[in-house]
Write an enzyme that holds these catalytic residues in place. Structure first.
Site, mmCIF file in Angstrom:
data_model
loop_
_atom_site.group_PDB
_atom_site.id
_atom_site.type_symbol
_atom_site.label_atom_id
_atom_site.label_comp_id
_atom_site.label_asym_id
_atom_site.label_seq_id
_atom_site.Cartn_x
_atom_site.Cartn_y
_atom_site.Cartn_z
ATOM 1 N N HIS A 178 -25.375 98.842 55.062
ATOM 2 C CA HIS A 178 -26.506 99.193 56.154
ATOM 3 C C HIS A 178 -25.803 100.199 56.914
ATOM 4 O O HIS A 178 -24.695 100.003 57.671
ATOM 5 C CB HIS A 178 -26.814 97.888 57.045
ATOM 6 C CG HIS A 178 -27.767 96.969 56.272
ATOM 7 N ND1 HIS A 178 -27.546 95.730 56.351
ATOM 8 C CD2 HIS A 178 -28.786 97.324 55.505
ATOM 9 C CE1 HIS A 178 -28.668 95.128 55.598
ATOM 10 N NE2 HIS A 178 -29.357 96.383 55.005
ATOM 11 N N GLU A 181 -24.364 99.950 60.948
ATOM 12 C CA GLU A 181 -23.617 98.952 60.997
ATOM 13 C C GLU A 181 -21.892 99.489 60.871
ATOM 14 O O GLU A 181 -21.298 98.829 60.186
ATOM 15 C CB GLU A 181 -23.791 97.534 60.221
ATOM 16 C CG GLU A 181 -25.378 97.154 60.434
ATOM 17 C CD GLU A 181 -25.759 95.985 59.520
ATOM 18 O OE1 GLU A 181 -25.013 95.609 58.585
ATOM 19 O OE2 GLU A 181 -26.912 95.853 59.461
ATOM 20 N N ARG A 234 -30.695 102.667 58.795
ATOM 21 C CA ARG A 234 -30.379 101.411 58.233
ATOM 22 C C ARG A 234 -30.319 101.566 56.661
ATOM 23 O O ARG A 234 -29.330 101.258 56.001
ATOM 24 C CB ARG A 234 -31.229 100.436 58.446
ATOM 25 C CG ARG A 234 -31.091 99.075 57.546
ATOM 26 C CD ARG A 234 -32.080 98.066 58.144
ATOM 27 N NE ARG A 234 -32.400 96.896 57.011
ATOM 28 C CZ ARG A 234 -31.732 95.686 57.321
ATOM 29 N NH1 ARG A 234 -30.766 95.628 58.311
ATOM 30 N NH2 ARG A 234 -32.081 94.775 56.423
ATOM 31 N N HIS A 303 -21.196 93.016 57.289
ATOM 32 C CA HIS A 303 -22.334 93.569 57.836
ATOM 33 C C HIS A 303 -22.169 93.464 59.451
ATOM 34 O O HIS A 303 -21.073 92.918 59.968
ATOM 35 C CB HIS A 303 -23.705 92.915 57.583
ATOM 36 C CG HIS A 303 -24.336 93.429 56.138
ATOM 37 N ND1 HIS A 303 -25.218 94.073 56.059
ATOM 38 C CD2 HIS A 303 -23.792 93.090 54.888
ATOM 39 C CE1 HIS A 303 -25.403 94.227 54.826
ATOM 40 N NE2 HIS A 303 -24.730 93.514 54.096
ATOM 41 N N GLU A 378 -21.368 88.908 59.293
ATOM 42 C CA GLU A 378 -22.045 89.338 60.162
ATOM 43 C C GLU A 378 -21.442 89.624 61.537
ATOM 44 O O GLU A 378 -21.059 88.546 62.155
ATOM 45 C CB GLU A 378 -23.485 88.759 60.704
ATOM 46 C CG GLU A 378 -24.467 88.772 59.480
ATOM 47 C CD GLU A 378 -25.142 90.073 59.079
ATOM 48 O OE1 GLU A 378 -25.020 90.776 59.953
ATOM 49 O OE2 GLU A 378 -26.016 89.905 58.236
#
Ligand code: 0X9
Ligand code: ZN
Length: 424
Positions: A178, A181, A234, A303, A378
């Site tokens: 993405h 990020e 994104r 991510h 994440e």
């Protein structure tokens, strides 16, 4: 000559500034749908990303919207009709974005001058990796894991200590799927540096015990676009129907493709693509993963954000067959990420821990390549402010890198222990 250079720089600067998407007087609203009918009422907005960009996946729970001034009234009225009260998070998105504009790269910077105190442009990181080959010729090589729609290479770094150990397994780490990020690629390169320079015995052992493949930028076109044009981009950059651009590369993998938590609308932020593997980045990377000579021990995907550690699946709440082992590894990794700065992670299987999301790289590698240990971090920050979440200050790259390295060490140790393999 000097004048020519000045004129050229002014031209380039003007060109770039003119190209950059601005968000003057765009507002950021947080909306909290709690009922199915509210969620369905918001669904049409998925196709209106120019007017009201959904900053996370549309789901039950807090969701941030970046709303154009021309659409503000309509947006608020739509919410009223759904019995939803928006919370105003930011009154002028452009002012906030301007505050964290990164310094322009210094053309005089030495090529080995790479640091983790700023976010880097794509070419900087690619050049840094190429230079590492010269520095560690016996250990390091670059690999091309695929190509992007705009013709960029998916350039990665392979670390392999040729110390006569037979049958080493590989660990593949992918980041930057993405585009916005940014902490993912920064953490991937931090980790490369640790594997190559750390004197810490555990990290040295890790570097030698596996063949490492690290791909900091799995979506290079998107990343470049976040630097030049739209910080909040994104997806990939391939043209799609309805004049919309890009597919969510983390919904494009051919495993339960588009079954749930993925959109069929080309304008949506979680558009799964016209078919599985429609994206050149995803298709070529999948071929590359299939082609690797060593058996793959573990797959890791970085991510951001929310401080979650995730494992399969995203398409169902049914837990994967080896979930007990995954949970054991999860506990080791989450314990270790906290050690240094007290950073708290939660998580679990994607479907329950975050939201249904089919077609991710992690699930494909687990489900199709049958790699037993497949995880997704994440990274920082915590919380659910999707407006600030992707803009983690550069001063947090090093602490994030340190704690993620701590976590990876324990994660891999725990997985190796299950397999009866000794890291040394
Ligand atoms: O929506 C996603 O793709 C991921 N969240 S993010 O905010 N980074 O976009 C979560 C999906 C689960 N992650 C993986 N399967 N890798
Ligand atoms: Zn992501």
């Amino acid at each position: 000559m000097k004048l020519l250079l000045v004129l050229l720089s002014v031209y380039i600067l003007t060109f770039c500034l003119a190209e950059r998407k601005r968000f003057d007087n765009y507002r950021v609203y947080r909306v909290n749908p709690t009922k199915a009918n509210q969620l369905e009422g918001l669904r049409p907005l998925e196709a209106k990303s120019e007017d009201a960009l959904i900053l996370n996946n549309l789901h039950l729970g807090p969701t941030d919207f970046l709303v154009a001034p021309s659409y503000d009234k309509t947006f608020v009225e739509l919410l009223k009709g759904l019995d939803l009260t928006p919370e105003l998070i930011d009154n002028n998105a452009q002012a906030s974005l301007s505050l964290d504009i990164e310094p322009v790269a210094d053309a005089n910077r030495r090529s080995d001058d790479y640091s983790w105190t700023e976010y880097h442009e794509l070419n900087d990181t690619h050049r840094w990796m190429q230079n590492l080959v010269g520095k560690y010729p016996d250990v390091v090589s670059v690999f091309i894991a695929g190509q992007s729609y705009e013709g960029r290479e998916l350039l990665g770094l392979k670390i392999n200590h040729n110390d006569g150990r037979a049958e080493k397994q590989s660990i593949f780490l992918e980041a930057g799927m993405h585009a916005r990020e940014w902490i993912g690629p920064a953490t991937a390169t931090y980790f490369i540096n640790e594997l190559l320079t750390s004197q810490e015995p555990q990290i040295k052992g890790l570097a030698r015990s596996y063949v490492w493949y690290i791909l900091p930028h799995a979506n290079p076109d998107g990343y470049v676009y976040t630097h030049l044009t739209n910080r909040m981009w994104r997806k990939t950059r391939s043209p799609q129907d309805k004049n919309c651009i890009g597919t969510d590369p983390n919904r494009n993998w051919d495993f339960h493709w588009r079954e749930v938590g993925a959109s069929s609308d080309p304008c949506s932020e979680s558009y799964a693509g016209p078919k599985a593997f429609s994206e050149r980045e995803v298709e070529t990377l999948s071929q590359y993963l299939r082609s690797l000579p060593e058996p793959m021990f573990m797959y890791l995907s970085l991510h951001s954000f929310s401080q979650l550690l995730l494992y399969p699946y995203g398409h169902t709440s049914t837990l994967p067959e080896n979930h007990k082992e995954l949970e054991q590894i999860f506990n080791a990794a989450v314990g270790a990420v906290k050690r240094r700065y007290g950073t708290r992670y939660t998580g679990g299987n994607v479907y329950d821990a975050i939201y249904p999301a089919a077609g991710s790289s992690m699930d494909w590698v687990y489900g199709v390549l049958k790699v037993k240990y497949s995880f997704c971090y994440e990274l920082r920050p915590s919380g659910y402010s999707f407006w600030t979440g992707f803009r983690l200050p550069a001063s947090q790259i090093i602490p994030t890198g340190q704690e993620t390295t701590d976590s990876l060490v324990e994660m891999i140790k725990a997985a190796a222990q299950i397999e009866g393999y000794k890291i040394q």
